[in-house]
Design a protein around this motif. Structure first.
Motif, mmCIF file in Angstrom:
data_model
loop_
_atom_site.group_PDB
_atom_site.id
_atom_site.type_symbol
_atom_site.label_atom_id
_atom_site.label_comp_id
_atom_site.label_asym_id
_atom_site.label_seq_id
_atom_site.Cartn_x
_atom_site.Cartn_y
_atom_site.Cartn_z
ATOM 1 N N LYS A 89 0.534 -1.455 0.137
ATOM 2 C CA LYS A 89 0.096 -0.176 -0.221
ATOM 3 C C LYS A 89 0.749 1.210 -0.508
ATOM 4 O O LYS A 89 1.624 1.545 1.276
ATOM 5 C CB LYS A 89 -0.694 -0.293 0.956
ATOM 6 N N THR A 140 12.246 -3.646 5.246
ATOM 7 C CA THR A 140 11.149 -3.385 5.113
ATOM 8 C C THR A 140 10.425 -2.007 4.768
ATOM 9 O O THR A 140 10.712 -1.185 5.567
ATOM 10 C CB THR A 140 10.466 -4.568 5.779
ATOM 11 N N ASN A 141 9.011 -2.079 4.148
ATOM 12 C CA ASN A 141 8.822 -0.604 4.312
ATOM 13 C C ASN A 141 9.491 0.404 3.892
ATOM 14 O O ASN A 141 9.816 1.448 4.590
ATOM 15 C CB ASN A 141 7.426 -0.798 5.403
ATOM 16 N N SER A 173 4.110 0.307 2.584
ATOM 17 C CA SER A 173 3.961 -0.671 2.292
ATOM 18 C C SER A 173 4.562 -2.016 2.064
ATOM 19 O O SER A 173 4.080 -2.852 0.497
ATOM 20 C CB SER A 173 2.972 -1.734 4.078
ATOM 21 N N ALA A 195 10.632 -4.636 13.423
ATOM 22 C CA ALA A 195 9.732 -4.490 12.630
ATOM 23 C C ALA A 195 8.409 -4.618 12.461
ATOM 24 O O ALA A 195 7.642 -5.271 11.620
ATOM 25 C CB ALA A 195 10.383 -4.271 11.354
ATOM 26 N N LYS A 197 6.811 13.461 2.335
ATOM 27 C CA LYS A 197 7.302 11.791 2.515
ATOM 28 C C LYS A 197 6.057 10.701 1.675
ATOM 29 O O LYS A 197 5.619 10.731 1.466
ATOM 30 C CB LYS A 197 6.495 12.237 4.515
ATOM 31 N N THR A 198 7.014 9.982 1.423
ATOM 32 C CA THR A 198 6.707 8.592 1.740
ATOM 33 C C THR A 198 7.257 7.443 1.990
ATOM 34 O O THR A 198 8.213 6.711 2.142
ATOM 35 C CB THR A 198 7.182 8.229 -0.208
ATOM 36 N N LEU A 199 6.153 6.636 1.497
ATOM 37 C CA LEU A 199 5.960 4.963 2.513
ATOM 38 C C LEU A 199 5.443 3.969 1.397
ATOM 39 O O LEU A 199 4.124 4.466 1.282
ATOM 40 C CB LEU A 199 5.871 4.897 4.064
ATOM 41 N N PHE A 259 3.014 10.274 10.210
ATOM 42 C CA PHE A 259 3.396 9.674 8.844
ATOM 43 C C PHE A 259 4.572 8.785 9.361
ATOM 44 O O PHE A 259 4.868 7.663 8.776
ATOM 45 C CB PHE A 259 3.195 10.727 7.945
ATOM 46 N N ASP A 260 5.544 9.287 10.181
ATOM 47 C CA ASP A 260 6.896 8.887 10.191
ATOM 48 C C ASP A 260 6.588 7.165 10.717
ATOM 49 O O ASP A 260 7.587 6.670 11.462
ATOM 50 C CB ASP A 260 7.543 9.836 10.795
ATOM 51 N N ARG A 280 1.420 5.520 0.677
ATOM 52 C CA ARG A 280 1.183 6.001 1.333
ATOM 53 C C ARG A 280 2.477 7.745 0.959
ATOM 54 O O ARG A 280 3.721 7.113 0.802
ATOM 55 C CB ARG A 280 1.320 6.258 2.629
ATOM 56 N N VAL A 281 1.557 8.998 0.632
ATOM 57 C CA VAL A 281 1.912 9.518 0.774
ATOM 58 C C VAL A 281 1.837 10.914 1.662
ATOM 59 O O VAL A 281 0.475 11.430 1.337
ATOM 60 C CB VAL A 281 2.489 10.399 -0.804
ATOM 61 N N LYS A 282 2.950 12.094 1.840
ATOM 62 C CA LYS A 282 2.006 13.348 2.835
ATOM 63 C C LYS A 282 3.178 14.565 1.164
ATOM 64 O O LYS A 282 4.412 14.518 1.825
ATOM 65 C CB LYS A 282 2.243 12.462 3.950
ATOM 66 N N TYR A 318 10.942 4.038 3.105
ATOM 67 C CA TYR A 318 10.327 5.065 3.315
ATOM 68 C C TYR A 318 11.735 6.267 3.013
ATOM 69 O O TYR A 318 12.777 6.416 2.842
ATOM 70 C CB TYR A 318 10.460 5.440 4.904
ATOM 71 N N VAL A 343 1.595 1.577 9.495
ATOM 72 C CA VAL A 343 1.160 0.534 8.476
ATOM 73 C C VAL A 343 0.534 -0.454 8.958
ATOM 74 O O VAL A 343 -0.599 -0.971 8.003
ATOM 75 C CB VAL A 343 2.740 0.076 7.955
#
Lengths: 110, 284
Positions: free
Chosen positions: A6, A73-74, A28, B233, A24-26, B74-75, A8-10, A76, B80
């Protein structure tokens, strides 16, 4: 396709023309490195990672990152950008398995 | 933020300092999330605590980098898992063709304040945890299989429900029907176990603020659970954490979801009565 992916962007809703703002992007993603072995069978678990991440603003490249298996993982990413006009930011993640995930954020000038 | 490290190290160095400054919260003891939710990370100890004047959140014992992760949703990697929890909330499962949202139509917001009072004693006089409530609902209302006690699905859903109580004071009941469970938990807390012969209190009451090799010992408060730990994690539940502690002192852990850990969960939560719920927190 890997499960549970998934993006995610801010971004700020409004940016000032010519002034840097933070994005900021992440995403998963399990980021399977390809180095681990299955505990039961002893076989290598095939690599399955996000190998590239890009951001474009109105068709212009903002950032283009190649990602290697050591990234955890995930993943960022946080970076700054400067825009001169309003427009759409398109964020794209490329998966080893061929899947492409993208998301778009509109940036207004205010 | 890093000041706490210095201050608590000073605690260990001089007993006079302990008495002098323990009751005063440092000026850096405030956690602000998303710039608008202010969380008090220290409080006067609940009256049942005999040996501590002030209870402090584990957040204060972490490095600046770890602390800042919890200051923006967000951080904060926990989110998640909160997102996984939202998906699970809506997911239909079991023979009845229901999801959580089929009955709880107001959304998880309905459970604001619940986590702050868990674990609690049910109508039959048994101590119940949030995990047990979720599994009971899954079996009885949804006709679904119960989830494993500390695996991702359960930890994610409890994180989502815990988030609804974020900013509220921890307030578990320890009197009345809860008293025998609380006494049992207290007994466990002060009982030395394992090859290293250490009780919970040996680290988290007598020596918090001290480095144990590379780790900065906190008071072992549970106001941020389930918590995302950078070391593995993922979301960690209280029972999984208790298990980890027991392994560290080379003891044989009790079972997750067992009577011992449930009683200990109640007692440890009561040691944080007055602290603010931080779920889902970030720890190392």
């Amino acid at each position: 396709m890997a499960s549970g992916v998934k993006p995610r962007v801010k971004t700020p809703k409004k940016a000032t023309a010519g002034e840097a703002f933070t994005i900021k992007t992440l995403i998963s993603h399990k980021m399977e490195s390809g180095q681990r072995k299955d505990k039961k069978t002893g076989e290598l678990i095939p690599r399955s990672i996000i190998n590239r991440f890009t951001c474009e603003f109105n068709g212009t490249s903002v950032i283009d990152i190649s990602i290697e298996p050591a990234v955890s993982t995930n993943p960022y990413f946080q970076f700054d950008a400067v825009v001169q006009e309003a427009g759409d930011m398109v964020f794209t993640w490329y998966d080893d398995d061929g899947s492409v995930y993208d998301t778009t954020k509109s940036v207004a000038i205010g | 933020m890093g000041m706490y490290l210095l201050k608590t190290t000073a605690f260990a160095a001089g007993l006079a300092l302990v008495a002098g400054s323990a009751a005063v919260a440092g000026e850096d003891s405030t956690l602000t999330i998303n710039g608008d939710l202010t969380i008090s990370t220290a409080a006067a100890a609940p009256s049942h605590l005999e040996n501590i004047d002030e209870v402090v959140s584990g957040w204060l014992f972490r490095t600046d980098e770890t602390q800042s992760l919890q200051m923006d949703d967000f951080d904060n990697p926990s989110f998640v898992f909160v997102d996984i929890g939202i998906d699970l909330w809506e997911a239909v499962d079991g023979t009845e063709g229901k999801s959580c949202s089929s009955c709880h139509t107001d959304g998880p917001e309905e459970f604001a304040g619940l986590t702050a009072t868990m674990p609690r004693v049910d109508a039959d006089g048994n101590l119940e945890t949030l995990t047990e409530i979720i599994n009971r609902e899954r079996v009885e209302k949804m006709g679904a299989e119960p989830w494993k006690y500390s695996k991702t699905k359960m930890a994610s859903l409890t994180a989502l429900i815990g988030l609804q109580s974020r900013g509220m004071p921890v307030n578990v009941a320890i009197d009345g029907a809860a008293a025998p469970y609380w006494e049992r938990g207290k007994e466990l807390y002060y009982t030395r176990v394992g090859q290293l012969d250490i009780a919970c209190s040996g680290c988290h009451e007598d020596n918090y603020g001290v480095m144990i090799r590379a780790d900065h010992l906190s008071q072992g408060q549970t106001n941020g659970f389930p918590t995302y730990r950078l070391k593995n994690a993922k979301m960690n539940t209280t029972h999984a954490r208790f298990k980890g502690c027991m392994k560290n002192i080379r003891a044989t852990p009790y079972a997750e979801g067992g009577d011992e850990f449930k009683a200990l969960e109640l007692y440890v939560a009561s040691r944080g009565n007055g602290l603010t719920v931080e779920t889902p927190s970030v720890r190392n």
